[in-house]
Design a protein around this motif. Structure first.
Motif, PDB file in Angstrom:
ATOM      1  N   LYS A 115       0.759  -1.258   0.035  1.00  0.00           N
ATOM      2  CA  LYS A 115       0.082  -0.241  -0.040  1.00  0.00           C
ATOM      3  C   LYS A 115       0.959   1.193   0.148  1.00  0.00           C
ATOM      4  O   LYS A 115       0.285   2.474  -0.202  1.00  0.00           O
ATOM      5  N   GLN A 116       2.116   1.186   0.222  1.00  0.00           N
ATOM      6  CA  GLN A 116       3.014   2.318   0.279  1.00  0.00           C
ATOM      7  C   GLN A 116       3.374   2.640  -1.084  1.00  0.00           C
ATOM      8  O   GLN A 116       4.279   3.771  -1.112  1.00  0.00           O
ATOM      9  N   LEU A 117       3.090   1.887  -2.124  1.00  0.00           N
ATOM     10  CA  LEU A 117       3.424   2.172  -3.490  1.00  0.00           C
ATOM     11  C   LEU A 117       2.217   3.035  -4.116  1.00  0.00           C
ATOM     12  O   LEU A 117       2.535   3.252  -5.502  1.00  0.00           O
ATOM     13  N   ASN A 118       1.398   3.347  -3.652  1.00  0.00           N
ATOM     14  CA  ASN A 118       0.263   4.370  -4.181  1.00  0.00           C
ATOM     15  C   ASN A 118       1.109   5.673  -4.893  1.00  0.00           C
ATOM     16  O   ASN A 118       2.105   6.157  -4.113  1.00  0.00           O
ATOM     17  N   GLY A 119       1.031   5.758  -6.278  1.00  0.00           N
ATOM     18  CA  GLY A 119       1.805   6.966  -6.721  1.00  0.00           C
ATOM     19  C   GLY A 119       3.027   6.797  -7.104  1.00  0.00           C
ATOM     20  O   GLY A 119       3.587   7.553  -7.621  1.00  0.00           O
ATOM     21  N   LYS A 120       3.673   5.743  -6.793  1.00  0.00           N
ATOM     22  CA  LYS A 120       5.038   5.216  -7.345  1.00  0.00           C
ATOM     23  C   LYS A 120       5.151   4.641  -8.659  1.00  0.00           C
ATOM     24  O   LYS A 120       4.354   4.317  -9.234  1.00  0.00           O
ATOM     25  N   ARG A 121       6.408   4.437  -8.820  1.00  0.00           N
ATOM     26  CA  ARG A 121       6.909   4.066 -10.361  1.00  0.00           C
ATOM     27  C   ARG A 121       7.283   2.609 -10.049  1.00  0.00           C
ATOM     28  O   ARG A 121       8.174   2.260  -9.263  1.00  0.00           O
ATOM     29  N   ILE A 122       6.484   1.614 -10.953  1.00  0.00           N
ATOM     30  CA  ILE A 122       7.097   0.362 -10.755  1.00  0.00           C
ATOM     31  C   ILE A 122       7.227  -0.168 -12.180  1.00  0.00           C
ATOM     32  O   ILE A 122       6.590  -0.045 -13.158  1.00  0.00           O
ATOM     33  N   ALA A 123       8.564  -0.863 -12.271  1.00  0.00           N
ATOM     34  CA  ALA A 123       9.174  -1.478 -13.543  1.00  0.00           C
ATOM     35  C   ALA A 123       8.789  -3.020 -13.589  1.00  0.00           C
ATOM     36  O   ALA A 123       9.118  -3.587 -12.617  1.00  0.00           O
ATOM     37  N   THR A 124       8.388  -3.372 -14.732  1.00  0.00           N
ATOM     38  CA  THR A 124       8.101  -5.152 -14.898  1.00  0.00           C
ATOM     39  C   THR A 124       8.014  -5.356 -16.281  1.00  0.00           C
ATOM     40  O   THR A 124       7.508  -4.532 -17.062  1.00  0.00           O
ATOM     41  N   GLU A 125       8.266  -6.707 -16.618  1.00  0.00           N
ATOM     42  CA  GLU A 125       7.698  -7.154 -17.729  1.00  0.00           C
ATOM     43  C   GLU A 125       6.409  -7.611 -17.932  1.00  0.00           C
ATOM     44  O   GLU A 125       5.790  -7.541 -19.062  1.00  0.00           O
ATOM     45  N   ALA A 126       5.775  -7.950 -16.799  1.00  0.00           N
ATOM     46  CA  ALA A 126       4.528  -8.358 -16.643  1.00  0.00           C
ATOM     47  C   ALA A 126       3.448  -7.428 -16.248  1.00  0.00           C
ATOM     48  O   ALA A 126       3.274  -7.008 -14.935  1.00  0.00           O
ATOM     49  N   VAL A 127       3.191  -6.222 -17.048  1.00  0.00           N
ATOM     50  CA  VAL A 127       2.394  -5.218 -16.729  1.00  0.00           C
ATOM     51  C   VAL A 127       0.985  -5.556 -16.246  1.00  0.00           C
ATOM     52  O   VAL A 127       0.625  -4.997 -15.213  1.00  0.00           O
ATOM     53  N   GLY A 128       0.388  -6.446 -17.044  1.00  0.00           N
ATOM     54  CA  GLY A 128      -1.075  -6.814 -16.673  1.00  0.00           C
ATOM     55  C   GLY A 128      -1.061  -7.521 -15.405  1.00  0.00           C
ATOM     56  O   GLY A 128      -1.886  -7.327 -14.515  1.00  0.00           O
ATOM     57  N   LEU A 129      -0.339  -8.445 -15.171  1.00  0.00           N
ATOM     58  CA  LEU A 129      -0.110  -9.022 -13.723  1.00  0.00           C
ATOM     59  C   LEU A 129      -0.077  -8.232 -12.835  1.00  0.00           C
ATOM     60  O   LEU A 129      -0.683  -8.487 -11.763  1.00  0.00           O
ATOM     61  N   THR A 130       0.881  -7.223 -12.981  1.00  0.00           N
ATOM     62  CA  THR A 130       1.277  -6.200 -11.878  1.00  0.00           C
ATOM     63  C   THR A 130       0.203  -5.417 -11.492  1.00  0.00           C
ATOM     64  O   THR A 130      -0.323  -5.005 -10.621  1.00  0.00           O
ATOM     65  N   THR A 131      -0.534  -4.975 -12.783  1.00  0.00           N
ATOM     66  CA  THR A 131      -1.771  -4.212 -12.477  1.00  0.00           C
ATOM     67  C   THR A 131      -2.894  -4.739 -11.809  1.00  0.00           C
ATOM     68  O   THR A 131      -3.400  -3.963 -10.998  1.00  0.00           O
TER      69      THR A 131
END
Length: 293
Positions: A115-131
């Protein structure tokens, strides 16, 4: 060539050789030609095509492209492909454990919870999975596709990453800390729904699944054979692993029997001395390629 033909997708890249080895143990010979995306296989009713695991599910989903293929559960979820999951095949390039997609931050990061990642930037190859994962936790973040070397992007290019790992060694080497597990994934044999509805293709896919499963089941098992004095048979059976069903056959000498059993290879070093102590002789072991229960 047979009038019936099954179009099978073989994962290119890291799982390519592991897949070929599994098929070899299952009784199929796949041969890769240099610069060709169409490996040969010693079954005239199968046509193979090399496809990246990340793309496999969506090509299997499309009618007429591939009838079946091998890919990870993660890429089925990532693409949202509507396919038939025929069977799970727990094999990988490193281990026999499922791979894990994990959410990581730098060791120095103050972030300890999703929950601390609200508004943060996340890099990944699995965009759909992460979203999907973030949505389940009520988090809105900027999820960016990573073309590779994802582990080196925090903290300058991303606040966190979602990356796949088998052993965790690469994450530790890049001073990353796991704060959540997003998904566990294993390889699957999948089929196109239209192909699955075709009786011949379904039978062919089911036959492949059976042989692949038998090759997986045989891993780590061996066959043991031994000669046993008939009067010591009960003592020998008491030593053998519980729940096993040995084959017992008469020998030309009525006072002796032959006992054959399948056991886990890791148990042999403890089992053989015990069998010898209760009268078993001529103990031999040999490996197996397939085990069909």
């Amino acid at each position: 060539m047979s009038d019936n033909l099954l179009k099978l997708g073989v994962p290119a890249g890291s799982l390519q050789e592991a897949t070929a080895e599994l098929f070899r143990r299952a009784g199929y010979r796949i041969k890769f030609e240099s610069r060709s995306y169409f490996p040969t296989i010693d079954d005239p009713e199968i046509e193979c095509m090399l496809i990246r695991a990340q793309e496999m599910a969506r090509y299997v989903e499309q009618d007429g492209v591939l009838d079946a293929g091998l890919t990870g559960y993660d890429w089925i979820v990532e693409t949202g492909a509507d396919v038939v999951e025929v069977t799970e095949l727990v094999f990988s390039k490193v281990s026999r454990r499922p791979v894990r997609w994990v959410l990581c931050v730098p060791e120095s990061s103050p972030i300890t919870d999703v929950k601390q990642l609200n508004g943060k930037r996340i890099a990944t190859e699995a965009v759909g999975l992460t979203t999907q994962f973030l949505k389940q936790h009520g988090v809105t973040a900027k999820v960016e596709f990573s073309w590779g070397a994802t582990e080196v992007k925090p903290p300058r290019l991303a606040d966190a990453i979602v990356e796949v790992t088998e052993t965790g060694s690469s994450l530790r080497a890049n001073n990353l800390r796991i704060i959540a597990e997003v998904l566990q994934s294993t390889p699957r044999l999948i089929a196109n729904k239209k192909a699955w509805a075709d009786p011949w293709k379904r039978k062919k896919i089911e036959d492949i699944a059976l042989m692949l499963q038998s090759a997986m089941a045989a891993e780590g098992r061996i066959v043991m054979m031994m000669n046993v004095p008939r009067k010591q048979l009960n003592a020998v059976l008491a030593v053998l692993p519980a729940g096993q069903r040995p084959t017992i056959a008469d020998l030309t000498d009525h006072d002796w029997v032959d006992v054959t059993i399948v056991v886990n290879e890791k148990d042999v070093r403890d089992l053989v001395p015990q069998l010898k102590a209760v009268g078993a002789e001529g103990i031999i072991e040999y490996s197996m390629n397939k085990y069909i229960d």
